[in-house]
Design a protein around this motif. Sequence first.
Motif, mmCIF file in Angstrom:
data_model
loop_
_atom_site.group_PDB
_atom_site.id
_atom_site.type_symbol
_atom_site.label_atom_id
_atom_site.label_comp_id
_atom_site.label_asym_id
_atom_site.label_seq_id
_atom_site.Cartn_x
_atom_site.Cartn_y
_atom_site.Cartn_z
ATOM 1 N N GLU A 158 -5.560 -8.589 -4.900
ATOM 2 C CA GLU A 158 -5.447 -7.417 -4.041
ATOM 3 C C GLU A 158 -5.971 -7.765 -2.659
ATOM 4 O O GLU A 158 -6.986 -8.465 -2.522
ATOM 5 C CB GLU A 158 -6.225 -6.237 -4.629
ATOM 6 C CG GLU A 158 -5.670 -5.767 -5.959
ATOM 7 C CD GLU A 158 -6.399 -4.538 -6.487
ATOM 8 O OE1 GLU A 158 -7.473 -4.206 -5.931
ATOM 9 O OE2 GLU A 158 -5.887 -3.919 -7.433
ATOM 10 N N HIS A 159 -5.283 -7.257 -1.623
ATOM 11 C CA HIS A 159 -5.599 -7.615 -0.249
ATOM 12 C C HIS A 159 -5.627 -6.349 0.611
ATOM 13 O O HIS A 159 -4.676 -5.552 0.576
ATOM 14 C CB HIS A 159 -4.553 -8.589 0.296
ATOM 15 C CG HIS A 159 -4.309 -9.762 -0.612
ATOM 16 N ND1 HIS A 159 -5.008 -10.939 -0.495
ATOM 17 C CD2 HIS A 159 -3.461 -9.921 -1.675
ATOM 18 C CE1 HIS A 159 -4.600 -11.790 -1.429
ATOM 19 N NE2 HIS A 159 -3.658 -11.195 -2.155
ATOM 20 N N PRO A 160 -6.693 -6.148 1.380
ATOM 21 C CA PRO A 160 -6.761 -4.944 2.216
ATOM 22 C C PRO A 160 -5.777 -5.008 3.380
ATOM 23 O O PRO A 160 -5.663 -6.034 4.054
ATOM 24 C CB PRO A 160 -8.212 -4.947 2.720
ATOM 25 C CG PRO A 160 -8.633 -6.387 2.651
ATOM 26 C CD PRO A 160 -7.900 -6.978 1.489
ATOM 27 N N PRO A 203 0.833 -1.204 0.000
ATOM 28 C CA PRO A 203 0.000 0.000 0.000
ATOM 29 C C PRO A 203 0.871 1.258 0.000
ATOM 30 O O PRO A 203 1.945 1.275 0.603
ATOM 31 C CB PRO A 203 -0.792 -0.116 1.310
ATOM 32 C CG PRO A 203 -0.775 -1.574 1.642
ATOM 33 C CD PRO A 203 0.543 -2.084 1.148
ATOM 34 N N TRP A 206 -0.916 -5.437 -3.297
ATOM 35 C CA TRP A 206 -1.063 -6.108 -4.596
ATOM 36 C C TRP A 206 -0.059 -7.246 -4.684
ATOM 37 O O TRP A 206 1.108 -7.079 -4.333
ATOM 38 C CB TRP A 206 -0.821 -5.093 -5.701
ATOM 39 C CG TRP A 206 -0.956 -5.591 -7.107
ATOM 40 C CD1 TRP A 206 -2.097 -5.667 -7.858
ATOM 41 C CD2 TRP A 206 0.105 -6.035 -7.968
ATOM 42 N NE1 TRP A 206 -1.823 -6.129 -9.122
ATOM 43 C CE2 TRP A 206 -0.476 -6.375 -9.217
ATOM 44 C CE3 TRP A 206 1.484 -6.177 -7.800
ATOM 45 C CZ2 TRP A 206 0.283 -6.846 -10.283
ATOM 46 C CZ3 TRP A 206 2.240 -6.648 -8.856
ATOM 47 C CH2 TRP A 206 1.639 -6.980 -10.087
ATOM 48 N N THR A 222 -4.227 -1.079 0.036
ATOM 49 C CA THR A 222 -4.291 -2.296 -0.773
ATOM 50 C C THR A 222 -2.899 -2.860 -1.049
ATOM 51 O O THR A 222 -2.032 -2.164 -1.586
ATOM 52 C CB THR A 222 -4.989 -2.027 -2.121
ATOM 53 O OG1 THR A 222 -6.305 -1.501 -1.874
ATOM 54 C CG2 THR A 222 -5.113 -3.310 -2.922
ATOM 55 N N VAL A 240 -7.729 4.112 -2.180
ATOM 56 C CA VAL A 240 -7.753 2.657 -2.312
ATOM 57 C C VAL A 240 -6.332 2.104 -2.317
ATOM 58 O O VAL A 240 -6.034 1.095 -1.657
ATOM 59 C CB VAL A 240 -8.497 2.237 -3.593
ATOM 60 C CG1 VAL A 240 -8.459 0.721 -3.771
ATOM 61 C CG2 VAL A 240 -9.931 2.731 -3.552
#
Length: 292
Positions: A275-277, A190, A264, A262, A258
Amino acid sequence: MPIPSHALTLPGNVGHVYSIADGSFVLRTAAGQFLTIDDPAPGFVDALRAPALGIAAEIAAESAREITPETDFAQRLILEARARHDTAAEARWPASRRGVILVGEGLIVDAVAQALRDWGCELTLLPKADALDDDPAFRDAPDKAHDTLLISYADSAVERRAWSTRGQGFTDRLAWLRAYREGEVCFVDPLTVGAHDADAHQVLRRRVAASLSPTALTRWAEIGPRSPVPDTYSRAMVVSRILTVALAWAQQRDDVTVFRRTLWKLVPLTGRATEHPVLGYPQPYGPPRGTV
């Protein structure tokens, strides 16, 4: 007026001129806009073909040469196309955010650096994060400004160690984008813009917490060897992701929010990108990481 059998490329590739079925003329700009050319001067197409027309000053300096209506029209058309081109380029990467520090080596870094140069960024290229202390672009960056972007790339765990121990020093003054490869698997963290965003250490902790093999991942992150030379697919995908996030930051777009939360991930072997928060969290009070 002679009708060109093909599109004429304007000097500097700022646009193309061609005719359509009804005999009228169109300017297609470099940004893909189609503009009808109203009341063109007869003979302007021939004037566009003149080799020297691409430089307006060159024409103006030739006082002995008569500037005909068709030459004047062609010159003004080129200037209009060039102005639209320059305006679009400025919007792509605004001048106020063109300071970029790129840290790392290899094919991916080379490709990112070339794109940033093409876009007019004021690029500082450093092989390792340790060199930041001696770099004026980093040392003199005002605290809390975040109008300079730091892009870090690493191919091994050793190269990433400084990211965890010095993260706060980076994020206090710069926006920070991190990309790396673990073996063949590629990651782009991120985007870190402030203290509330996830830094490199927090991203790794989130990955470990979500892993089915947390102990193995933790050890791998410590001793993972240098990744092999990336294949064409990996290189293209990682470069694309880095530049996409960097452009969002430069343009201050809404979707930068975003990208700030996120992670990647690309697994080239399966051809799958996910994609992962990852959300940042306040650091508990204690001595800085890396101290005793």
